[in-house]
Design an enzyme around this catalytic site. Structure first.
Site, PDB file in Angstrom:
ATOM      1  N   ARG A 110      21.282 -25.076  90.199  1.00  0.00           N
ATOM      2  CA  ARG A 110      20.998 -23.696  89.547  1.00  0.00           C
ATOM      3  C   ARG A 110      22.273 -23.153  89.389  1.00  0.00           C
ATOM      4  NH1 ARG A 110      20.541 -19.510  95.670  1.00  0.00           N
ATOM      5  NH2 ARG A 110      22.509 -20.065  96.123  1.00  0.00           N
ATOM      6  N   ASN A 148      20.129 -13.381  89.259  1.00  0.00           N
ATOM      7  CA  ASN A 148      20.540 -13.340  91.806  1.00  0.00           C
ATOM      8  C   ASN A 148      22.096 -13.666  91.237  1.00  0.00           C
ATOM      9  OD1 ASN A 148      19.354 -13.352  93.853  1.00  0.00           O
ATOM     10  ND2 ASN A 148      20.329 -14.987  93.857  1.00  0.00           N
ATOM     11  N   GLU A 149      22.879 -12.901  92.443  1.00  0.00           N
ATOM     12  CA  GLU A 149      23.827 -13.352  92.703  1.00  0.00           C
ATOM     13  C   GLU A 149      24.737 -13.688  91.631  1.00  0.00           C
ATOM     14  OE1 GLU A 149      23.687 -15.550  96.140  1.00  0.00           O
ATOM     15  OE2 GLU A 149      23.503 -13.957  97.606  1.00  0.00           O
ATOM     16  N   GLU A 304      19.762  -9.422 101.246  1.00  0.00           N
ATOM     17  CA  GLU A 304      19.965 -10.726 102.161  1.00  0.00           C
ATOM     18  C   GLU A 304      20.849 -11.078 103.043  1.00  0.00           C
ATOM     19  OE1 GLU A 304      20.832 -14.627 100.084  1.00  0.00           O
ATOM     20  OE2 GLU A 304      19.445 -13.421  98.054  1.00  0.00           O
ATOM     21  N   TRP A 312      24.680 -23.608 104.663  1.00  0.00           N
ATOM     22  CA  TRP A 312      25.900 -24.235 103.596  1.00  0.00           C
ATOM     23  C   TRP A 312      27.314 -23.905 103.993  1.00  0.00           C
ATOM     24  CZ3 TRP A 312      28.667 -19.233 103.529  1.00  0.00           C
ATOM     25  CH2 TRP A 312      28.112 -18.747 104.124  1.00  0.00           C
ATOM     26  N   GLU A 352      17.612 -25.907 100.557  1.00  0.00           N
ATOM     27  CA  GLU A 352      18.544 -24.871 100.772  1.00  0.00           C
ATOM     28  C   GLU A 352      16.769 -25.327 102.115  1.00  0.00           C
ATOM     29  OE1 GLU A 352      20.004 -21.012  99.858  1.00  0.00           O
ATOM     30  OE2 GLU A 352      18.475 -21.366  98.223  1.00  0.00           O
ATOM     31  N   PHE A 354      17.427 -26.884 105.141  1.00  0.00           N
ATOM     32  CA  PHE A 354      17.894 -26.290 106.947  1.00  0.00           C
ATOM     33  C   PHE A 354      18.278 -24.629 106.917  1.00  0.00           C
ATOM     34  CE2 PHE A 354      16.977 -30.861 106.505  1.00  0.00           C
ATOM     35  CZ  PHE A 354      16.717 -31.065 107.475  1.00  0.00           C
TER      36      PHE A 354
HETATM   37  C1  GAL Z   1      22.698 -16.616  98.498  1.00  0.00           C
HETATM   38  C2  GAL Z   1      21.445 -16.591  97.332  1.00  0.00           C
HETATM   39  C3  GAL Z   1      19.818 -17.163  98.376  1.00  0.00           C
HETATM   40  C4  GAL Z   1      20.204 -18.150  99.351  1.00  0.00           C
HETATM   41  C5  GAL Z   1      21.294 -17.901  99.966  1.00  0.00           C
HETATM   42  C6  GAL Z   1      21.103 -18.670 101.541  1.00  0.00           C
HETATM   43  O1  GAL Z   1      23.586 -17.060  98.055  1.00  0.00           O
HETATM   44  O2  GAL Z   1      21.545 -15.791  96.628  1.00  0.00           O
HETATM   45  O3  GAL Z   1      19.486 -17.886  96.903  1.00  0.00           O
HETATM   46  O4  GAL Z   1      21.185 -19.507  98.534  1.00  0.00           O
HETATM   47  O5  GAL Z   1      22.223 -16.784  99.659  1.00  0.00           O
HETATM   48  O6  GAL Z   1      22.745 -18.697 102.051  1.00  0.00           O
END
Ligand code: GAL
Length: 712
Positions: A110, A148-149, A304, A312, A352, A354
Site C-alpha cells: 500500500r 491516510n497516515e 486509530e 506488525w 492485517e 492478525f
Molecule cells: C495504521 C493504518 C491502518 C492500519 C493500522 C494497523 O498505520 O493507518 O490502516 O494498518 O495501522 O495498526
C-alpha cells in the site's frame, strides 16, 4: 474542533468491500450494539471507487453511507487516495515511488505512490473532487478523512520528478544558487553548485552527505506530502463545510506536524502503544499531550487504536483485561473527544489478518467484544467531558526541525527521536504533574515551568519568549545539546547555546559525549592481553564508561536527592556531557549559581569539578536553569522537585498510590489505575461517570480500571 456528534465519537475504520451483504447488515446491527456512532469509510477503497481509469463507481459506497445513516451512525468519509489501484501502477509505472538506492517499489502492498507524480496527483485530485461532489450533501457525512497516515511507509521518493520538485523548492527557498552554496557550506569538499539543476536528492552516496542538503531534503519531502493533503482539502472545501482531518501518528519522525496542524480542522491521531511495555501508558500520555498541543489546547480525535493486539510487531501481545477501556479513558484524559479504532471487523485475509478488531475472528463470544461494548457504553456517558479544557502549568517544547537537524548532522553524536523531550515528559508524568507539549512558536506566557531539551537549532525567537517568561517569573530549564547550529546546520560560533547564552549566563565550550563500552584490545582478549600490553593497559578511557557522576551543591537539590534516597553519586548522567563556562568572566559576574558539578566519577573524569547544572536567577523569582548532561530518571526527578518548587507546581492529585495516574479536564477528574492491584483512594468526591456511582471520599479502583469523577 470535533465532528458534530452529541457524545464522544466511537467506532473505527470499516472496509465493507471485504464483506458480503449479509455480513454488512449484521455489522450495522452489531455497531448499534457496541454504541458506534462514527465509522471511517473508503480509506483504502480506490480500486473499488475507480475500478478502471476515469470510471467511478460510488453507488455501493452511497448505499453503505445511507444504511449507516439510517441506523444513526455517521461517516468520516475518506478521499480514498491512500493507495492507488493496480491499473495505475501497470499503466504508469512512473507513479510508483523510488527509494534512496534508486529502486522503484512495486505494487502489492500500500501507499505505493510518488508524491510528486503528476499522474498520481491528477488522479487523486479527480477522485477527491468526484467523491466530494457526490457526498458533500449526504447527511451521513460529518467529516472528511484525507488520504491516510501520510508518509507512514513512503515519506520520500528519489525519482526524477521528485528531484525536479526539490529543485523548484530550493529555488523558492534560496532564490540564488550562491545563497544555497552559502547556506549549505558547499565550499567544503568541493561541493559547490553553479546551477540549481545540478542539485540532486541525497540518496546513496560514497560517504557522509552534506547535512544541510539532507535537512532541506527532509523539509522538502514534508512540504511535498503536505501539499498533497492541502490540494485534496481545498477541493473538499469547495463542496462541503464539514471538518477535514488527516490522521497523524504521534511523534512520527518524518513529518513536521507543527506545519501540518494548522492545515486541518480536526487534529486526529493513530496510536498503538505496546501492551508488553510497562511504560505504555506513558506513550498514551505523550501522544495525547502532543495532539492537544497541535490542537492549540483544544480537543482532538483518536482516529486509530487497536482493541487488542496489533500484527506488525515481531511479537504481538494482546491488551490486558481492562486495558482497552483504560487507555481509551487515558486518551480522553489527555484531551481526546472521540475514540476510533482500526478496524471494525477483523479481516479474514490480507496483510492485517492478525490485527485485532472490534469484531474479532472469534466473534461476539470473546473478551474483546465484551470490552468493545463496555467501552461504547462508557463513552456514551462522557458527553459532558467533551470540550472540557486541560490545563497545565508546565510545558515541554518539542521541535521537529531540531530533531531533523540533530539527525542530519554528522556528529557530535547520533541524533535521537525526541529522546530527551520525551524523557522530561515522562518524568513529569511519573510525578503526576500535568504537562503540555508545545511547538516552538507556542505562546509560553502562561507556564510556570518550561522545559527545552535537545533543541538543536538555535532559535532567537524562542529565546526571546523564554527570556520574557523568565523575567515574568517562570522557571526555564534548558538541557543540551541545545542551540548548537543555525537552521541550516551551521555551527554556532563562540561557544554553543547561541542566542540562549545571555538568558542562561552560560556558554558551551565543548561537547563531551561518552562512547559507551569500546572494544579495546584488552577487552577483545578477555583481559588476557593485559599481562603483556604494557603500553595500552595503563591508558585511561573514561569515555568508554556508561555513566557520568554529578554532585549536587545547591542545598535544595541535595535535600531533594536525600528525599529520593538516591544512592551515590547523588545524580547521574548517561552518555552526554558538556564542558560549560560562564557567559561573562565568572559565574558570579554572569549571575549564575552552580547547582551541581561533575564529580569526576565514571565517564566524567576530565570534567571533574566543572559545572553540570546552573541556575541564573532573575528578579521576580524566575530562574533560567541549564543542564549540561543527560540526567537519568532519578536525577531528573530530583531536579524537577526543586524547579517545580520554585515554580509552585503541584501534582494533579497528591499522594496517589503507585500505578495511579490522575489528570483533570475542567471539572472532571480522571483517575486511571494502570497497576495490577486494586487501590484505595481517599478524598474523591463527585459522581463517577464510568459507573454512575457517587463517590463520598473513599473509593476502591480495581486493577486496570479508570474513573471519571464529575466534580462540577
Ligand atoms: C495504521 C493504518 C491502518 C492500519 C493500522 C494497523 O498505520 O493507518 O490502516 O494498518 O495501522 O495498526
Amino acid at each position: 474542533m470535533r465532528p458534530m456528534l452529541t457524545t464522544p465519537a466511537y467506532g473505527g475504520d470499516w472496509s465493507p468491500e471485504q464483506w458480503d451483504s449479509a455480513t454488512i447488515d449484521a455489522d450495522i446491527t452489531l455497531m448499534k450494539e457496541a454504541g458506534v456512532n462514527l465509522v471511517s469509510l473508503g480509506i483504502f477503497s480506490w480500486a473499488f471507487l475507480e475500478p478502471s481509469e476515469g470510471s467511478y463507481d460510488f453507488d455501493w459506497l452511497e448505499d453503505i453511507i445511507t444504511r449507516l445513516h439510517a441506523a444513526g451512525i455517521a461517516t468520516d468519509l475518506a478521499t480514498g487516495t491512500a493507495s492507488p489501484p493496480a491499473w495505475m501502477a501497470a499503466t504508469y509505472p512512473h507513479s510508483l515511488p523510488v527509494d534512496a538506492r534508486g529502486v522503484r517499489l512495486g505494487f502489492g502492498s500500500r501507499q505505493q505512490y510518488c508524491p510528486s507524480s503528476a499522474v498520481f496527483r491528477g488522479a487523486a485530485q479527480r477522485l477527491t473532487r468526484a467523491i466530494a461532489q457526490r457526498f458533500a450533501d449526504h447527511p451521513g457525512v460529518v467529516m472528511w478523512h484525507v488520504s491516510n497516515e501520510y508518509g507512514c511507509h513512503v515519506s520520500e521518493c528519489f525519482c526524477h520528478e521528485c528531484v525536479e520538485a526539490f529543485r523548484t523548492w530550493l529555488r523558492d527557498t534560496y532564490a540564488s544558487i550562491d545563497a544555497l552554496n552559502a547556506a549549505w557550506g558547499t565550499a567544503f569538499w568541493s561541493q559547490r553548485y553553479t546551477a540549481f539543476d545540478q542539485v540532486g536528492a541525497p540518496g546513496a552516496m560514497p560517504t557522509f552527505h552534506n547535512p544541510a542538503h539532507a535537512l532541506d531534503w527532509r523539509r522538502f519531502s514534508n512540504d511535498n506530502l503536505l501539499s498533497l493533503m492541502i490540494a485534496e482539502r481545498d477541493i473538499i472545501r469547495q463542496y462541503s463545510s464539514a471538518p477535514v482531518t488527516t490522521n497523524f501518528m504521534g511523534d512520527f519522525p518524518r513529518l513536521d506536524y507543527q506545519k501540518w496542524a494548522g492545515e486541518v480542522d480536526i487534529i486526529s491521531d493513530d496510536s498503538y502503544p505496546d501492551p508488553a511495555d510497562p511504560a505504555a501508558a506513558h506513550s498514551v500520555a505523550w501522544a495525547g499531550d502532543i495532539m492537544r498541543g497541535l490542537a492549540n489546547g483544544s480537543s482532538w480525535l483518536l482516529m486509530e487504536q487497536s482493541p487488542s493486539a496489533v500484527q506488525w510487531r515481531q511479537r504481538n501481545s494482546p491488551k490486558r483485561p481492562g486495558q482497552y477501556l483504560l487507555w481509551t479513558l487515558g486518551r480522553m484524559a489527555h484531551g481526546a473527544d472521540g475514540i476510533l479504532q482500526f478496524q471494525w471487523r477483523q479481516s479474514l485475509r490480507g496483510s492485517e489478518t492478525f490485527h485485532a478488531a472490534m469484531v474479532p475472528h472469534s466473534g461476539k463470544d470473546s473478551r474483546t467484544w465484551g470490552e468493545v461494548v463496555r467501552t461504547g457504553e462508557v463513552l456514551s456517558r462522557l458527553a459532558p467531558v467533551m470540550d472540557a479544557p486541560y490545563r497545565a502549568d508546565v510545558a515541554v517544547v518539542m521541535d521537529w526541525q531540531s530533531m531533523w537537524a540533530f539527525n542530519a548532522a554528522i556528529g557530535p553524536v547520533e541524533g535521537t527521536h525526541f529522546e530527551r523531550p520525551r524523557a522530561w515528559h515522562r518524568s513529569l508524568w511519573e510525578a503526576g504533574i500535568a504537562v503540555d507539549v508545545v511547538g516552538d512558536h507556542a505562546d509560553l506566557s502562561a507556564y510556570r515551568v518550561i522545559i527545552v531539551a535537545e533543541h538543536f537549532i538555535d532559535s532567537p525567537d524562542l529565546t526571546r519568549r523564554l527570556q520574557a517568561a523568565v523575567e515574568a517569573g517562570a522557571q526555564v530549564l534548558i538541557e543540551g545539546p541545545t542551540a548548537v547550529v543555525d537552521r541550516n546546520l551551521g555551527a554556532v560560533p563562540d561557544g554553543y547555546l547561541g542566542s540562549a547564552r545571555q538568558l542562561l549566563g552560560v556558554r558551551v565550550i565543548e561537547h563531551a559525549a561518552l562512547t559507551g563500552a569500546v572494544e579495546s584490545f584488552s577487552a577483545a582478549s578477555n583481559g588476557r592481553g593485559d599481562a603483556v600490553n604494557r603500553l595500552s593497559r595503563a591508558v585511561g578511557t573514561p569515555a568508554a564508561c556508561e555513566w557520568i557522576g554529578v554532585e549536587a551543591h545547591a542545598d535544595a537539590l541535595r535535600r531533594a536527592t536525600d528525599r529520593l534516597g538516591t544512592p551515590a553519586p547523588d545524580l547521574r548522567a548517561g552518555q552526554w556531557a558538556e564542558e560549560i563556562a560562564p557567559a561573562a568572566h565568572s559565574w558570579h559576574d554572569s549571575g549564575v549559581e552552580v547547582v551541581a558539578t561533575f564529580d569526576g566519577r565514571g565517564g566524567g573524569a576530565d570534567l571533574a569539578n566543572m559545572a553540570a547544572i546552573t541556575r541564573r536567577s532573575y528578579a521576580g523569582g524566575g530562574n533560567a536553569w541549564y543542564v549540561a548532561c543527560d540526567l537519568d530518571a532519578l536525577s531528573r526527578r530530583a531536579l524537577l522537585d526543586v524547579v517545580g518548587a520554585y515554580g509552585r507546581v503541584r501534582p494533579v492529585v497528591d499522594g496517589l498510590p503507585d500505578g495511579v495516574e490522575a489528570q483533570r479536564r475542567g471539572n472532571f477528574l480522571f483517575l486511571l489505575n494502570h497497576s495490577d492491584r486494586a487501590v484505595e483512594l481517599t478524598g474523591i468526591v463527585g459522581r463517577d461517570l464510568v459507573d454512575g456511582a457517587q463517590c463520598h471520599g473513599h473509593v476502591m479502583l480495581a486493577p486496570r480500571c479508570g474513573m471519571v469523577v464529575d466534580q462540577r
